[in-house]
Design an enzyme around this catalytic site. Structure first.
Site: not given
Ligand code: 5GP
Ligand code: ZN
Length: 113
Positions: A45, A97, A3, A99, A6, A29, A86
């Protein structure tokens, strides 16, 4: 676990940190969609909004308890911002994961809702 978020939380992939505490990590981002674009993630996670449960939801409340503070750190608290999650294929989620996107720094224009 393979991930990417992670790995970012673990420091295995570099990121530009905005905020961190025991439960959450916030970073810029890599493909900003606004002058300020921060991702806020739980350190545990959780794959998506679909995996939020009664047992793990405290971290989601914590993210929202801290969002004003994180917005202030990047200078967008007073003028306002948008928070987006989303979920899944139709939601356009690309990283599995959980967010929250925190977007601001300009008038974000047309609203979906
Ligand atoms: P999603 O499309 O799942 O809602 O959002 C995933 C976000 O993660 C995208 O906005 C994308 O630009 C961002 N992202 C993907 N890989 C990385 C990375 O390695 N570092 C950072 N900082 N952001 C990433
Ligand atoms: Zn993860």
């Amino acid at each position: 676990m393979d991930c990417i978020f992670c790995k970012i939380i673990a420091g295995e992939i570099p990121s530009t940190k905005v905020y961190e505490d025991d439960l959450i990590y916030a970073f810029r981002d890599i493909n900003a969609q606004a002058p300020e674009h921060v991702l806020i993630v739980p350190k545990t996670h959780i794959a998506s909004a679909n995996e939020i449960t009664a047992e793990n939801c405290a971290v989601v409340a914590h993210i929202f308890a801290k969002i004003g503070e994180i917005a202030a750190l990047v200078g967008i608290k007073d003028d306002g911002y948008r928070i987006i999650n989303n979920c899944g294929k139709n939601g356009g989620q690309t990283v599995m994961h959980l967010h929250f996107h925190l977007l601001g720094g300009k008038d974000l224009g047309e609203k979906l809702v």
